[in-house]
Structure formats: structure tokens, C-alpha cells
Design a protein around this motif. Structure first.
Motif, PDB file in Angstrom:
ATOM      1  N   ALA A   1       0.754  -1.274   0.150  1.00 38.68           N
ATOM      2  CA  ALA A   1       0.047  -0.048  -0.081  1.00 38.68           C
ATOM      3  C   ALA A   1       0.804   1.334   0.009  1.00 38.68           C
ATOM      4  O   ALA A   1       0.546   2.382  -0.411  1.00 38.68           O
ATOM      5  CB  ALA A   1      -0.927   0.095   1.363  1.00 38.68           C
ATOM      6  N   TYR A   2       2.067   1.285   0.618  1.00 37.39           N
ATOM      7  CA  TYR A   2       2.998   2.209   0.666  1.00 37.39           C
ATOM      8  C   TYR A   2       3.328   2.795  -0.675  1.00 37.39           C
ATOM      9  O   TYR A   2       3.278   3.832  -1.147  1.00 37.39           O
ATOM     10  CB  TYR A   2       3.896   2.174   1.477  1.00 37.39           C
ATOM     11  N   GLU A   3       3.900   1.945  -1.669  1.00 37.90           N
ATOM     12  CA  GLU A   3       4.285   2.143  -2.921  1.00 37.90           C
ATOM     13  C   GLU A   3       2.835   2.232  -3.830  1.00 37.90           C
ATOM     14  O   GLU A   3       3.228   3.524  -4.641  1.00 37.90           O
ATOM     15  CB  GLU A   3       4.670   0.660  -3.726  1.00 37.90           C
ATOM     16  N   ALA A   4       1.966   1.772  -3.526  1.00 36.65           N
ATOM     17  CA  ALA A   4       0.714   1.900  -4.535  1.00 36.65           C
ATOM     18  C   ALA A   4       0.180   3.173  -3.976  1.00 36.65           C
ATOM     19  O   ALA A   4      -0.464   4.234  -4.898  1.00 36.65           O
ATOM     20  CB  ALA A   4      -0.538   0.999  -4.041  1.00 36.65           C
ATOM     21  N   GLY A   5       0.356   3.705  -2.871  1.00 37.49           N
ATOM     22  CA  GLY A   5      -0.026   5.163  -2.241  1.00 37.49           C
ATOM     23  C   GLY A   5       0.581   6.210  -3.110  1.00 37.49           C
ATOM     24  O   GLY A   5      -0.004   7.378  -3.347  1.00 37.49           O
ATOM     25  N   MET A   6       1.714   6.034  -3.505  1.00 37.94           N
ATOM     26  CA  MET A   6       2.311   7.135  -4.426  1.00 37.94           C
ATOM     27  C   MET A   6       2.199   7.073  -5.935  1.00 37.94           C
ATOM     28  O   MET A   6       2.624   7.758  -6.627  1.00 37.94           O
ATOM     29  CB  MET A   6       4.019   7.199  -4.208  1.00 37.94           C
ATOM     30  N   GLY A   7       1.311   5.985  -6.198  1.00 37.62           N
ATOM     31  CA  GLY A   7       1.024   5.622  -7.661  1.00 37.62           C
ATOM     32  C   GLY A   7       2.116   4.558  -8.049  1.00 37.62           C
ATOM     33  O   GLY A   7       3.168   5.041  -8.241  1.00 37.62           O
ATOM     34  N   LEU A   8       1.580   3.532  -8.243  1.00 34.34           N
ATOM     35  CA  LEU A   8       2.720   2.254  -8.494  1.00 34.34           C
ATOM     36  C   LEU A   8       3.369   2.490  -9.881  1.00 34.34           C
ATOM     37  O   LEU A   8       4.465   2.082 -10.263  1.00 34.34           O
ATOM     38  CB  LEU A   8       1.823   0.911  -8.575  1.00 34.34           C
ATOM     39  N   PHE A   9       2.565   3.118 -10.818  1.00 35.73           N
ATOM     40  CA  PHE A   9       3.130   3.417 -12.044  1.00 35.73           C
ATOM     41  C   PHE A   9       4.599   4.398 -12.069  1.00 35.73           C
ATOM     42  O   PHE A   9       5.407   4.015 -12.823  1.00 35.73           O
ATOM     43  CB  PHE A   9       1.936   4.365 -12.984  1.00 35.73           C
ATOM     44  N   LYS A  10       3.978   5.458 -11.250  1.00 35.79           N
ATOM     45  CA  LYS A  10       5.251   6.265 -10.950  1.00 35.79           C
ATOM     46  C   LYS A  10       6.687   5.695 -10.110  1.00 35.79           C
ATOM     47  O   LYS A  10       7.650   5.794 -10.237  1.00 35.79           O
ATOM     48  CB  LYS A  10       4.967   7.660 -10.170  1.00 35.79           C
TER      49      LYS A  10
ATOM     50  N   GLU B   1      10.190   5.071 -11.660  1.00 36.79           N
ATOM     51  CA  GLU B   1      11.523   5.661 -10.803  1.00 36.79           C
ATOM     52  C   GLU B   1      12.601   4.646 -10.629  1.00 36.79           C
ATOM     53  O   GLU B   1      13.735   5.115 -10.493  1.00 36.79           O
ATOM     54  CB  GLU B   1      10.992   5.950  -9.340  1.00 36.79           C
ATOM     55  N   TYR B   2      12.108   3.327 -10.841  1.00 37.34           N
ATOM     56  CA  TYR B   2      13.456   2.545 -10.418  1.00 37.34           C
ATOM     57  C   TYR B   2      13.164   1.195 -11.365  1.00 37.34           C
ATOM     58  O   TYR B   2      14.189   1.046 -12.242  1.00 37.34           O
ATOM     59  CB  TYR B   2      13.640   1.864  -9.321  1.00 37.34           C
TER      60      TYR B   2
ATOM     61  N   LYS C   1      -3.103  -7.615 -11.165  1.00 37.15           N
ATOM     62  CA  LYS C   1      -3.794  -7.785 -12.347  1.00 37.15           C
ATOM     63  C   LYS C   1      -3.173  -7.251 -13.635  1.00 37.15           C
ATOM     64  O   LYS C   1      -2.950  -6.090 -13.429  1.00 37.15           O
ATOM     65  CB  LYS C   1      -5.331  -7.500 -12.202  1.00 37.15           C
ATOM     66  N   ASP C   2      -3.091  -7.703 -14.857  1.00 35.14           N
ATOM     67  CA  ASP C   2      -2.706  -7.087 -15.964  1.00 35.14           C
ATOM     68  C   ASP C   2      -1.320  -6.523 -15.805  1.00 35.14           C
ATOM     69  O   ASP C   2      -1.127  -5.543 -16.568  1.00 35.14           O
ATOM     70  CB  ASP C   2      -3.723  -6.048 -16.689  1.00 35.14           C
ATOM     71  N   ALA C   3      -0.740  -7.199 -15.130  1.00 34.71           N
ATOM     72  CA  ALA C   3       0.638  -6.275 -14.962  1.00 34.71           C
ATOM     73  C   ALA C   3       1.573  -6.484 -16.111  1.00 34.71           C
ATOM     74  O   ALA C   3       2.305  -5.155 -16.411  1.00 34.71           O
ATOM     75  CB  ALA C   3       1.587  -7.475 -14.011  1.00 34.71           C
ATOM     76  N   ALA C   4       1.592  -7.248 -17.070  1.00 32.15           N
ATOM     77  CA  ALA C   4       2.310  -7.567 -18.283  1.00 32.15           C
ATOM     78  C   ALA C   4       1.861  -6.004 -19.087  1.00 32.15           C
ATOM     79  O   ALA C   4       2.661  -5.892 -20.002  1.00 32.15           O
ATOM     80  CB  ALA C   4       2.282  -8.677 -18.949  1.00 32.15           C
ATOM     81  N   ASP C   5       0.680  -6.011 -19.178  1.00 34.83           N
ATOM     82  CA  ASP C   5       0.084  -4.788 -20.068  1.00 34.83           C
ATOM     83  C   ASP C   5       0.341  -3.481 -19.268  1.00 34.83           C
ATOM     84  O   ASP C   5       0.793  -2.451 -19.865  1.00 34.83           O
ATOM     85  CB  ASP C   5      -1.463  -4.931 -20.367  1.00 34.83           C
ATOM     86  N   LEU C   6       0.143  -3.286 -18.046  1.00 31.66           N
ATOM     87  CA  LEU C   6       0.230  -1.921 -17.526  1.00 31.66           C
ATOM     88  C   LEU C   6       1.723  -1.632 -16.971  1.00 31.66           C
ATOM     89  O   LEU C   6       1.946  -0.476 -16.963  1.00 31.66           O
ATOM     90  CB  LEU C   6      -0.742  -1.927 -16.137  1.00 31.66           C
ATOM     91  N   TYR C   7       2.451  -2.728 -16.639  1.00 30.54           N
ATOM     92  CA  TYR C   7       3.740  -2.394 -16.133  1.00 30.54           C
ATOM     93  C   TYR C   7       4.655  -3.224 -16.980  1.00 30.54           C
ATOM     94  O   TYR C   7       5.233  -4.361 -16.196  1.00 30.54           O
ATOM     95  CB  TYR C   7       3.852  -2.752 -14.602  1.00 30.54           C
ATOM     96  N   PRO C   8       4.891  -3.189 -18.305  1.00 30.48           N
ATOM     97  CA  PRO C   8       5.708  -4.309 -18.892  1.00 30.48           C
ATOM     98  C   PRO C   8       6.979  -4.322 -18.337  1.00 30.48           C
ATOM     99  O   PRO C   8       7.829  -3.325 -18.230  1.00 30.48           O
ATOM    100  CB  PRO C   8       5.360  -3.924 -20.328  1.00 30.48           C
ATOM    101  N   GLU C   9       7.425  -5.575 -18.149  1.00 28.82           N
ATOM    102  CA  GLU C   9       8.848  -5.745 -17.639  1.00 28.82           C
ATOM    103  C   GLU C   9       9.352  -5.280 -16.196  1.00 28.82           C
ATOM    104  O   GLU C   9      10.473  -5.279 -15.962  1.00 28.82           O
ATOM    105  CB  GLU C   9       9.895  -5.617 -18.907  1.00 28.82           C
ATOM    106  N   GLN C  10       8.349  -4.769 -15.787  1.00 23.83           N
ATOM    107  CA  GLN C  10       8.757  -4.004 -14.375  1.00 23.83           C
ATOM    108  C   GLN C  10       8.428  -4.648 -13.242  1.00 23.83           C
ATOM    109  O   GLN C  10       9.026  -4.689 -12.053  1.00 23.83           O
ATOM    110  CB  GLN C  10       8.127  -2.735 -14.250  1.00 23.83           C
TER     111      GLN C  10
END
Ligand code: HEC
Ligand code: HEC
Ligand code: HEC
Ligand code: HEC
Length: 554
Positions: free
Chosen positions: A156-165, A169-170, A185-194
């Protein structure tokens, strides 16, 4: 609040081992050739033991003997990257974690380091917003990489800052340590390779094929507001991962669980960790979240019907402790025996003086403060209304600086000038390991006048009269009082702690408590560990400044 202190650096390049070969071959003899080759290529963090053991082992690790493999388990750092050094003894910080790992490795222990997530903070100290959340997250991840961490979860701490951001960042640029989630959910589409669902943990010189995964439980998932961060049921995801681990021949499985352990009452269905431990007995280790800052010194051991057990570890908050799980080959590889120790990141793990340049994490902290200066973080935090400014918009009270008060309040000024408050800014200028603390808003906020409020401290250049903890740090912006020093409304606003005539004992107690609580907006439990046991009674006399009779009715 805060975070903290320590210093400079040299990378470990010289020490990074070249010993990948033989041990790894033996280790993964069960794998197909190409798979093995890939497994080995994926391994950047191999640390060799030096001839001489470095530093001393924690007391609760003495007498263990050398484990076949040691898991160092961390998490829930909440942005506490380094103790601030405001008082002693403070515990925690990434630099000490680095030193601790160095101690283990210098003894030739095979170490796998894993973190359950909740690495960044939700906000800054006092009332500061989260302007520094991302940069601190980035430096934390870089530090974990230096320390050879293999994988981290997120919560929740990471998600609270916006997981995308956060991932941008890293993880977008850096695959190590791997950010894991098996049920995003949909990790490969939303956050590819991350992110990855699971990861092989390659550590030379130990007998297991190790795999680690991470899932988010329903409670944490429910607390995350971000619509781009949704989770599939943890059990479904684990079933899939476990089958993949079977196929890869993984023998030792670790689950980083974003959720809590609650023991089911008799007759109740097991929940969260307990339910997963029962459904997936092939996971020998689960690192879960803690309900409290101070974790239990013992893990929960859940016996499995087929023999063996699942060890559930929790390490508390703010990175003050880490969990050390020593593993020995049992009757079979999949049923190891283990010992556990909770190790406090105490001053025992301070970098020895003069060796700061050899601690890569200390060097990262120095880079962090340099980046804060370069990118002018002092100017990034928004300035909000001080309560006076909100209450009196017509008069817009402003900060004027302590020197303006001297003329009429000479004895108060003298007391203040001789107190620590009057050189609180210089303390930051003089700080070492890391240096440049006067450019760090998360230090400045308690060491100057009005930082974060309209017209409050901004920088040495722009507001030289507002350095240090001044009169207005406690009494609020003084411009209106200066315009009309006889105005009783402003007297009352600026001194809410004033004794009423004929004060009763109870009233005095309540008033003292109010002042005490006010001091603790800065002298809080993280920064001033000496405020315990009636700190106010001991400390107020050192800074008290009652107006002497002679100065009254001027
Ligand atoms: C929440 C408020 C707060 C924040 C934020 C804060 N400090 Fe402090 N600092 C204090 C207080 C209060 C003291 C005095 C502690 C005492 O009375 O022993 C102090 C004392 C210190 C001292 C010791 C001064 C001395 O000579 O004894 C140092 C060094 C210091 N702070 C550095 C820092 C640094 C570096 C940061 C930022 C990482 C920081 N502080 C952030 C409140 C804060
Ligand atoms: C021109 C003279 C003058 C200046 C300058 C001045 N004051 Fe005062 N102040 C007074 C007088 C007069 C009183 C009322 C009598 C008293 O309590 O001493 C007062 C009272 C106060 C009180 C006590 C209120 C109460 O009822 O207990 C505080 C707090 C205070 N001043 C803070 C400040 C601060 C902070 C500054 C600088 C920003 C400042 N003063 C500058 C003259 C001044
Ligand atoms: C705006 C933040 C802030 C507030 C509010 C504050 N302090 Fe401090 N205090 C500090 C800082 C920062 C230092 C360390 C100064 C330095 O650099 O040496 C400090 C140092 C001290 C010291 C000297 C160190 C020691 O422990 O002996 C005393 C005493 C003290 N404060 C008492 C108080 C009391 C009592 C209150 C409430 C009436 C109070 N402070 C409110 C920030 C604050
Ligand atoms: C660390 C917080 C703090 C700082 C800094 C501080 N004060 Fe105070 N001051 C207080 C508190 C708390 C009281 C109330 C004490 C009481 O009335 O018992 C007070 C009371 C006063 C009073 C009323 C005294 C009386 O006998 O009625 C004056 C005047 C005053 N302060 C002026 C100043 C001036 C001028 C400065 C700067 C030179 C200053 N203060 C710095 C916390 C602070």
C-alpha cells in the motif's frame, strides 16, 4: 519522523566475486543446460567472503554455527532510510543493514536477502507532504541492489504514491532487485517488464534451488485505492507459480506476503497467512507484514501434515530490525531445519569511523543529499497557511525573525540565544555522513522557522532571518503582534500556554500537557529518543523564559 545519517563510498566492485562457476554448476545440476545458463547469467550479485571476518556477529547469532543458507528478511521501511542523528541511540537505517550483511558474508555465510515491500513513506515528517517519497524510494532500491537483495514486494505504501510512478522511478530501468507480484492484475500490460511473478534466487555455495514470489492479500488489496492496481485471488496466483517452480525444480520456496498473520480462533476458518500456509505447504518460509512497530522475537512455526513446517516471519516497521533465518539441510532438502534471530539495527552496526568510503550505501546517502541540493528540493514543498494565517486572512501575519523580538523581550532572547534552538541550522550545515543536510527539507522542517508555511524559511539566501528554531517556531508568525504590541488577541494567540489567574492543579496539568505535546511536534519519539520519562519536566527548564518583573509594563 525521519531518516538519517551516514556517509561516503566506494563500490564493491573489487570484492564482487568471480566465483560463480563451480558452486552454481553443482547447485543446478538438475536443470536443463540452457535454463542453467540463463539462471547463471541472471546472477549479478555474488559476494565473496574475505579472509578476515569483518565486524562482530549479533549476540543472538553467536553459537549458531554456519547455516547452509541464511535468509535475511526485511520490509516495511516506510521511508526511514537513515537515522537522523538527532539523539542517541537511534536504530535502523540502510547503511547499518549493509554493514550487517557484510559481517555475515565475511564469515563465508551464503546469504539471500529479500524484502516484503512498503519501502517508501506515506508523507514527510511533521506536516510535510511526500515530495521526497520517490527519490527516497529510488535511493532505497539502489541501496538494496548494492546489498545484493534478490527481490522485493510492494504494498500500500508504494501504491499510495502511484505504482506507475514508483515502478517508473526504478524498476523500469533496473531489474535488480526484482519487484515481484504474482497476483497483480494485467501486470504485463500495465507495467511491462517492471514486475515478475516469481524469481529464482541464485546464491552460490549452498544446496538449494531457491525461488521467491510475492502476493498481496485481500486486506492490503482492499486498502489500495488506485484503479490501476488490482489483484487476482492470491491462492489462484500461487497455484500457478508453484507449478512453475515445480517445473524449474525449486526446492526452497519463500513467499513475500503483503498481508497479516492472524491465528484463527478454535472453530474459525484460517485466514490470510495461515490459510495460505495450509494450502501451499511447499512454501517453507513466509515473510508477512507486522501489525506493530516492534515485532515478535520469534517466528510462527506452522507444522505441516506431511512433516516439515512453514516459518512465518515478521520484522516490524521502519527498518529497525531484520529477520535472520538460518537454514540447514534436513532429512530432505524440502524439509530444512532452521534457527531464527531478530536483529536490531543498533549502533553496533555503525560504519567504523574512517571506513565510510567503503560502505556503498553510505556513499549513496551522500549522493542523495547532493541531489536534493542540486534539484532544489527546498523549493519543492508547497507553502500552506499557518493556522494564524488561515484564521486571520485579512491581516496575513508574516514571519519576521527572532532578532526583531530582542528589543522588547531581552531576557527571553538571551535564554533562547544560549539554548540549542538558536544554532539548530548550523547543526545541519556541520552534519557529516552525509553532509549538506541544510538542503534536505525533511531536516529543515524542524531546524528552522516556519518551513512549509507561507513566508516561512525557504533557504539561507532567501530567508537568512529564519534559520534556526526561533521564537516564531513556537509562537507563530509575529508581524501582527509587532504592529500592535498591546493587542490582547494576539497575546492570547501567541501564548496559548499562559497560566490563567488562580489556576487549579488540574488546569495546570492540562496546560503543561498541552505544551509538552507541542514540543513533541519536533521532539518526537523518532527524533528525540531522550524525551521519554517526562522529558518535558527535564527539558523545559533549560529553555524556559518567563518575563522578569523588571521587564513587565514597559
Ligand atoms: C521532527 C523534527 C526533526 C526533524 C525532522 C529533524 N530533526 Fe534533528 N533534531 C530535532 C530535535 C528535537 C533535536 C534535539 C534532540 C534532543 O533534544 O536531544 C534534534 C537534534 C539534532 C542533532 C543533534 C544536535 C546536537 O548538537 O546535539 C542533529 C545532528 C540533527 N538533529 C540532525 C538532523 C538531520 C540530519 C535531520 C534530517 C535527516 C533532522 N535532524 C531532522 C528534531 C528534528
Ligand atoms: C515593540 C516591543 C515588542 C516587540 C518588538 C515584540 N514584543 Fe512581544 N510583547 C510586547 C509587549 C508589550 C507584550 C505584552 C506584555 C508582556 O507580556 O511582556 C508582549 C507579549 C508577548 C508575548 C506574551 C503574550 C502573553 O500574553 O503571554 C509573546 C509570546 C510575545 N510577546 C512574543 C513576541 C515575539 C515572538 C516577538 C518577535 C516576533 C515579539 N514578541 C516582539 C512587546 C513586543
Ligand atoms: C520546531 C521544532 C522544535 C520545537 C517546537 C521544539 N524544539 Fe527543542 N529542539 C529542536 C531542535 C532542532 C533542537 C536541536 C538544536 C541543535 O541543533 O542543537 C532542539 C533542542 C532542544 C534542547 C537542547 C537539547 C537538549 O535536549 O538538552 C532543549 C532543552 C529543547 N530543545 C527543549 C524544547 C522544549 C521544552 C520545547 C517545547 C517548549 C521544544 N524544545 C520545542 C527543535 C524544536
Ligand atoms: C521552544 C519553543 C519556544 C521558543 C523557541 C520561544 N518560546 Fe516563548 N514561550 C514558549 C512557551 C511554551 C511559553 C509559555 C510558558 C508559560 O507561559 O508558562 C512561552 C512564553 C513566552 C512569553 C511569555 C512569558 C511570560 O512570563 O508570560 C514571552 C514574552 C515569550 N515566550 C517570548 C519569546 C521570545 C521573544 C522568543 C525568542 C527569543 C521565544 N519566546 C522563544 C515557547 C517558546
Amino acid at each position: 519522523m525521519a531518516e538519517g545519517k551516514d556517509s561516503s563510498m566506494r563500490l564493491w566492485i573489487g570484492r564482487v566475486a568471480t566465483v560463480v562457476g563451480v558452486a552454481a554448476l553443482v547447485l543446478f545440476a538438475g536443470l536443463g543446460g540452457s535454463c542453467l545458463a540463463r539462471w547463471m547469467r541472471e546472477q549479478p550479485n555474488s559476494f565473496s567472503a574475505s579472509a578476515e571476518p569483518w565486524g562482530k556477529l549479533a549476540a543472538n547469532l553467536e553459537g549458531w554455527g554456519k547455516p547452509d543458507l541464511t535468509l535475511v528478511l526485511t520490509g516495511e521501511q516506510h521511508g526511514y532510510i537513515l537515522p537522523c542523528g538527532c539523539s542517541r541511540p537511534q536504530v535502523g537505517g540502510l547503511e547499518r543493514r549493509q554493514n550487517f550483511l557484510k559481517v555475515l558474508r565475511s564469515r563465508g555465510w551464503a546469504v539471500a536477502a529479500l524484502d516484503v515491500g512498503d519501502i517508501p513513506q506515506k508523507g514527510g515528517p511533521v506536516n510535510l507532504g511526500n515530495e521526497q517519497g520517490l527519490i527516497k524510494y529510488r535511493y532505497s532500491m539502489a541501496a538494496l541492489k548494492e546489498m545484493g537483495f534478490h527481490a522485493v514486494g510492494f504494498g500500500a505504501y508504494e501504491a499510495g504514491m502511484g505504482l506507475f510512478k514508483v515502478l517508473g522511478e526504478y524498476a523500469l530501468n533496473e531489474p535488480k532487485p526484482r519487484v515481484l507480484s504474482a497476483n497483480l492484475k494485467d501486470a504485463a500490460d500495465l507495467y511491462p517488464e517492471q514486475t515478475a511473478p516469481w524469481e529464482k534466487v541464485v546464491v552460490e555455495g549452498q544446496p538449494w534451488k531457491v525461488g521467491v514470489t510475492s502476493v498481496t492479500g485481500p486486506k492490503v488489496a482492499g486498502a489500495i485505492q488506485d484503479k490501476q492496481v488490482r489483484f487476482t485471488p492470491a491462492a489462484d496466483a500461487l497455484k500457478k507459480v508453484s507449478a512453475e517452480m515445480d517445473a524449474a525444480g525449486v526446492e526452497l520456496r519463500v513467499l513475500l506476503y503483503q498481508g497479516y498473520y492472524t491465528k484463527a480462533a478454535p472453530g474459525q476458518e484460517p485466514r490470510e497467512v495461515e490459510a495460505l500456509a495450509k494450502a501451499f505447504p511447499e512454501f517453507q518460509v513466509i515473510l508477512a507484514l507486522s501489525e506493530e512497530d516492534e515485532p515478535s522475537s520469534q517466528p510462527v512455526r506452522i507444522a505441516q501434515p506431511g512433516g516439515g513446517e512453514t516459518v512465518v516471519v515478521r520484522v516490524g516497521h521502519k527498518g529497525k530490525h531484520l529477520g535472520v533465518l538460518g537454514l540447514w539441510k534436513g532429512k530432505t532438502l524440502t524439509q530444512p531445519t532452521s534457527k531464527y534471530a531478530l536483529v536490531q539495527m543498533s549502533e553496533d552496526y555503525l560504519t567504523p569511523e574512517g571506513q565510510e568510503a567503503e560502505n556503498p550505501v553510505a556513499l549513496l546517502m551522500e549522493r542523495y543529499t547532493r541531489e536534493l541540493e542540486r534539484d532544489k528540493y527546498l523549493e519543492r514543498h508547497p507553502q500552506v497557511n499557518h493556522p494564524f494565517q488561515a484564521a486571520e486572512p485579512e491581516s496575513t501575519p508574516r514571519y519576521v525573525g527572532s532578532d526583531k523580538c530582542e528589543r522588547c523581550h531581552q531576557s527571553a532572547y538571551k535564554t533562547w540565544k544560549e539554548s540549542g534552538h538558536s544554532h539548530a541550522y548550523q547543526t545541519l550545515v556541520d552534519a557529516k555522513n552525509p553532509s549538506r543536510r541544510q538542503f534536505d527539507p525533511e531536516c529543515i522542517v524542524c531546524h528552522t522557522v516556519g518551513y512549509g508555511y507561507k513566508g516561512g524559511f525557504l533557504s539561507q539566501e532567501k530567508s537568512a532571518n529564519l534559520v534556526n528554531v526561533g521564537c516564531e517556531s513556537c509562537h507563530g508568525p509575529g508581524s501582527e503582534h509587532l504592529k500592535n504590541t498591546g493587542d490582547a488577541t494576539w497575546h492570547a494567540l501567541m501564548n496559548p500556554w499562559k497560566a490563567k489567574e488562580g489556576e487549579t492543579a488540574d488546569q495546570k496539568k492540562a496546560r503543561t500537557l498541552k505544551a509538552d505535546q507541542f514540543c513533541q511536534t519536533c521532539h518526537d519519539m523518532d527524533n528525540d529518543v531522550t524525551w521519554t520519562n517526562d522529558g518535558f519536566a527535564r527539558k523545559w527548564p533549560k529553555v524556559a523564559h518567563p518575563t522578569p518583573e523588571a521587564e513587565k509594563n514597559r
